[in-house]
Design an enzyme around this catalytic site. Structure first.
Site, PDB file in Angstrom:
ATOM      1  N   GLY A 121      -4.278 -47.500 -25.912  1.00 28.78           N
ATOM      2  CA  GLY A 121      -3.663 -47.650 -24.585  1.00 28.78           C
ATOM      3  C   GLY A 121      -2.456 -48.570 -24.617  1.00 28.78           C
ATOM      4  O   GLY A 121      -2.135 -49.222 -23.627  1.00 28.78           O
ATOM      5  N   SER A 125       0.827 -44.115 -28.905  1.00 33.45           N
ATOM      6  CA  SER A 125       0.313 -42.755 -29.081  1.00 33.45           C
ATOM      7  C   SER A 125      -0.971 -42.654 -29.881  1.00 33.45           C
ATOM      8  O   SER A 125      -1.116 -41.788 -30.753  1.00 33.45           O
ATOM      9  CB  SER A 125       1.370 -41.852 -29.711  1.00 33.45           C
ATOM     10  OG  SER A 125       2.388 -41.617 -28.788  1.00 33.45           O
ATOM     11  N   SER A 126      -1.915 -43.527 -29.576  1.00 30.60           N
ATOM     12  CA  SER A 126      -3.221 -43.376 -30.227  1.00 30.60           C
ATOM     13  C   SER A 126      -3.823 -42.017 -29.847  1.00 30.60           C
ATOM     14  O   SER A 126      -4.509 -41.395 -30.667  1.00 30.60           O
ATOM     15  CB  SER A 126      -4.160 -44.513 -29.839  1.00 30.60           C
ATOM     16  OG  SER A 126      -4.255 -44.624 -28.444  1.00 30.60           O
ATOM     17  N   SER A 127      -3.526 -41.517 -28.655  1.00 34.51           N
ATOM     18  CA  SER A 127      -4.133 -40.231 -28.270  1.00 34.51           C
ATOM     19  C   SER A 127      -3.491 -39.062 -29.025  1.00 34.51           C
ATOM     20  O   SER A 127      -4.200 -38.191 -29.527  1.00 34.51           O
ATOM     21  CB  SER A 127      -4.097 -40.014 -26.754  1.00 34.51           C
ATOM     22  OG  SER A 127      -2.803 -40.159 -26.260  1.00 34.51           O
ATOM     23  N   GLU A 159      -3.445 -32.335 -23.962  1.00 31.87           N
ATOM     24  CA  GLU A 159      -3.047 -33.417 -23.063  1.00 31.87           C
ATOM     25  C   GLU A 159      -2.862 -32.869 -21.645  1.00 31.87           C
ATOM     26  O   GLU A 159      -3.369 -33.430 -20.676  1.00 31.87           O
ATOM     27  CB  GLU A 159      -1.730 -33.963 -23.626  1.00 31.87           C
ATOM     28  CG  GLU A 159      -1.379 -35.374 -23.334  1.00 31.87           C
ATOM     29  CD  GLU A 159      -2.309 -36.410 -23.934  1.00 31.87           C
ATOM     30  OE1 GLU A 159      -2.888 -37.135 -23.127  1.00 31.87           O
ATOM     31  OE2 GLU A 159      -2.446 -36.531 -25.172  1.00 31.87           O
ATOM     32  N   ASP A 171       5.339 -37.164 -28.249  1.00 28.72           N
ATOM     33  CA  ASP A 171       4.378 -37.939 -29.042  1.00 28.72           C
ATOM     34  C   ASP A 171       3.756 -37.099 -30.149  1.00 28.72           C
ATOM     35  O   ASP A 171       3.704 -37.504 -31.315  1.00 28.72           O
ATOM     36  CB  ASP A 171       3.263 -38.484 -28.140  1.00 28.72           C
ATOM     37  CG  ASP A 171       3.805 -39.363 -27.038  1.00 28.72           C
ATOM     38  OD1 ASP A 171       4.991 -39.728 -27.105  1.00 28.72           O
ATOM     39  OD2 ASP A 171       3.045 -39.672 -26.106  1.00 28.72           O
ATOM     40  N   TYR A 221       2.601 -42.034 -14.228  1.00 30.65           N
ATOM     41  CA  TYR A 221       3.310 -41.101 -15.112  1.00 30.65           C
ATOM     42  C   TYR A 221       3.514 -39.737 -14.430  1.00 30.65           C
ATOM     43  O   TYR A 221       4.644 -39.234 -14.351  1.00 30.65           O
ATOM     44  CB  TYR A 221       2.528 -40.940 -16.431  1.00 30.65           C
ATOM     45  CG  TYR A 221       3.244 -40.093 -17.441  1.00 30.65           C
ATOM     46  CD1 TYR A 221       4.136 -40.659 -18.343  1.00 30.65           C
ATOM     47  CD2 TYR A 221       3.069 -38.712 -17.480  1.00 30.65           C
ATOM     48  CE1 TYR A 221       4.818 -39.879 -19.266  1.00 30.65           C
ATOM     49  CE2 TYR A 221       3.746 -37.924 -18.390  1.00 30.65           C
ATOM     50  CZ  TYR A 221       4.613 -38.515 -19.287  1.00 30.65           C
ATOM     51  OH  TYR A 221       5.295 -37.740 -20.184  1.00 30.65           O
TER      52      TYR A 221
HETATM   53  C1  GLA Z   1       4.388 -40.834 -22.980  1.00 29.10           C
HETATM   54  C2  GLA Z   1       4.286 -39.309 -22.996  1.00 29.10           C
HETATM   55  C3  GLA Z   1       5.529 -38.692 -23.651  1.00 29.10           C
HETATM   56  C4  GLA Z   1       6.814 -39.252 -23.060  1.00 29.10           C
HETATM   57  C5  GLA Z   1       6.769 -40.772 -22.972  1.00 29.10           C
HETATM   58  C6  GLA Z   1       7.936 -41.350 -22.221  1.00 29.10           C
HETATM   59  O1  GLA Z   1       4.341 -41.335 -24.273  1.00 29.10           O
HETATM   60  O2  GLA Z   1       3.134 -38.889 -23.668  1.00 29.10           O
HETATM   61  O3  GLA Z   1       5.469 -37.295 -23.537  1.00 29.10           O
HETATM   62  O4  GLA Z   1       7.079 -38.678 -21.814  1.00 29.10           O
HETATM   63  O5  GLA Z   1       5.592 -41.239 -22.343  1.00 29.10           O
HETATM   64  O6  GLA Z   1       9.119 -41.132 -22.909  1.00 29.10           O
END
Ligand code: GLA
Length: 389
Positions: A121, A125-127, A159, A171, A221
């Site tokens: 978190g 990008s752990s997910s 996702e 990501d 988001y």
């Molecule tokens: C997160 C999302 C991405 C991107 C970024 C912001 O990491 O997973 O797809 O939109 O935010 O740049």
């Protein structure tokens, strides 16, 4: 921990894992909140990531365990799965579900054990890392024949459709296509990409975790994604474009009056100018002009703070400190924002000094500590054992 993963697998499942895989996390150097607007981003993979030990069982159950979480699951293999609450194993479960849906394949009995050293978190990008390592592994083990781009697209559907976050493709792409010491310049509209050398010369890439936890599912988001869609609709009343990033900043200036809502105008202004910044940043990186590159990082942060409004006290405190610290030449939030991590270009040799002073400053403003890592730009997913790479 990762060295003991085999052993722990054995203790959990009473047999040795047949395969082990790895997929990295990512940082985005510049180009934030651009991917779902069809523009350019410049991420790279890092050496932190997710390891997966895996073996087939003949009991027709799929077992998920992780060294990072207490929750575990044992789910009968079946033709489709649904998301359960918000546990971590929804990510790999989503991968299996989407693979089954999109390709004529049914997952058999599997035992999986994960370990990740990406702070969860935190915007690294752990997910995406857990999605990609799972898809990469299943693709190999079951000979599904997907190329990397299809794996990336599949993980994005996990996702979007399974987890419920309307994120773009950056990501998963960065995690799957990352190369050591290189950045990726990705056009999120065409999905064409270039690997560019990322020579940081006498600087290192510092990652500063605000330790303010957030998930995209509970952040604003999706709201930002919608705002961009609305801004685009205003523009489309008179001009023929498919994405906000189809406009350069110059062209945008000619048409921005069409966006009558002030908030939406701010969001769109960020997107269009940030996209232009990526074009400039890619040139500067190629020329080795890191000082000017660093200035664009600061400009990007400012725009994310003021126009896109996805920063926050914690990220701003870090970037404010960096501005005042003479051995940093550029810094910005990375990833979605709302907490998570910032990145900084830090002069080599000043890592300790930076950490000490930033920690004091951050604590005095925020009331708890940030965590500072000096990271290398790493490679994409790989087989650790069980197969030839
Ligand atoms: C997160 C999302 C991405 C991107 C970024 C912001 O990491 O997973 O797809 O939109 O935010 O740049």
């Amino acid at each position: 921990m990762k060295n003991q993963l085999d052993q722990i697998f054995y203790e959990n499942y009473s047999y040795k894992p047949q395969y082990e895989f790895f997929a990295p996390g990512r940082v985005n150097l510049i180009g934030e909140h651009i991917d779902y607007n069809g523009g350019l981003v410049m991420p790279c993979a890092i050496t932190m990531g997710t390891w997966l030990c895996i073996g087939k069982n003949d009991e027709n159950v799929i077992r998920f365990r992780s060294l990072n979480f207490d929750e575990q699951a044992e789910i009968p293999a079946q033709s489709s799965f649904s998301k359960t609450a918000s546990e971590w194993f929804n990510y790999p479960l989503g991968v299996i579900n989407e693979l089954q849906k999109a390709y004529d394949w049914q997952c058999g009995g599997l035992d999986l054990l994960y370990y990740g050293n990406i702070p969860i978190g935190s915007g690294l990008s752990s997910s995406a890392s857990i999605e990609v390592v799972t898809a990469f592994a299943l693709n190999k083990i079951y000979n599904l024949g997907l190329d990397k781009l299809n794996l990336v697209k599949l993980c994005k559907t996990v996702e979007n459709n399974f987890i419920g976050v309307n994120s773009g493709i950056m990501d998963q792409f960065a995690v799957a296509f990352g190369e050591k010491d290189s950045a990726i310049v990705l056009n999120c509209n065409t999905l064409k990409h270039k690997i560019v050398a990322c020579n940081l010369q006498e600087y290192s890439l510092a990652i500063i975790n605000t330790n303010k936890h957030r998930t995209l599912a509970d952040s604003k988001y999706n709201e930002r994604v919608q705002e961009c869609q609305k801004a685009l609709q205003y523009l489309q009343r008179e001009i023929n474009i498919n994405n906000l990033c189809d406009l350069s900043a110059e062209k945008f200036a000619l048409h921005q009056h069409l966006i009558v809502d002030e908030t939406l105008l701010k969001r769109a202004s960020h997107v269009v100018k940030e996209n232009d910044r990526v074009i400039s940043a890619a040139k500067l990186l190629a020329e080795g002009n890191l000082h000017s590159f660093g200035k664009l990082m600061y400009a990007s942060h400012q725009s994310l703070k003021e126009l896109y409004e996805v920063s926050g006290k914690e990220l701003d405190t870090i970037v404010d400190f960096c501005v005042s610290y003479q051995h940093v030449i550029g810094a910005r939030m990375t990833g979605a924002g709302f907490g998570g991590c910032a990145i900084a270009l830090l002069e080599k040799g000043f890592e300790e000094d930076f950490a000490t002073h930033l920690s004091e400053y951050y604590f005095s403003k925020v009331g708890y500590y940030a965590t500072i890592y000096v990271e290398e730009i790493g490679d994409g997913p790989k087989v650790i054992s069980g197969y030839e790479n």
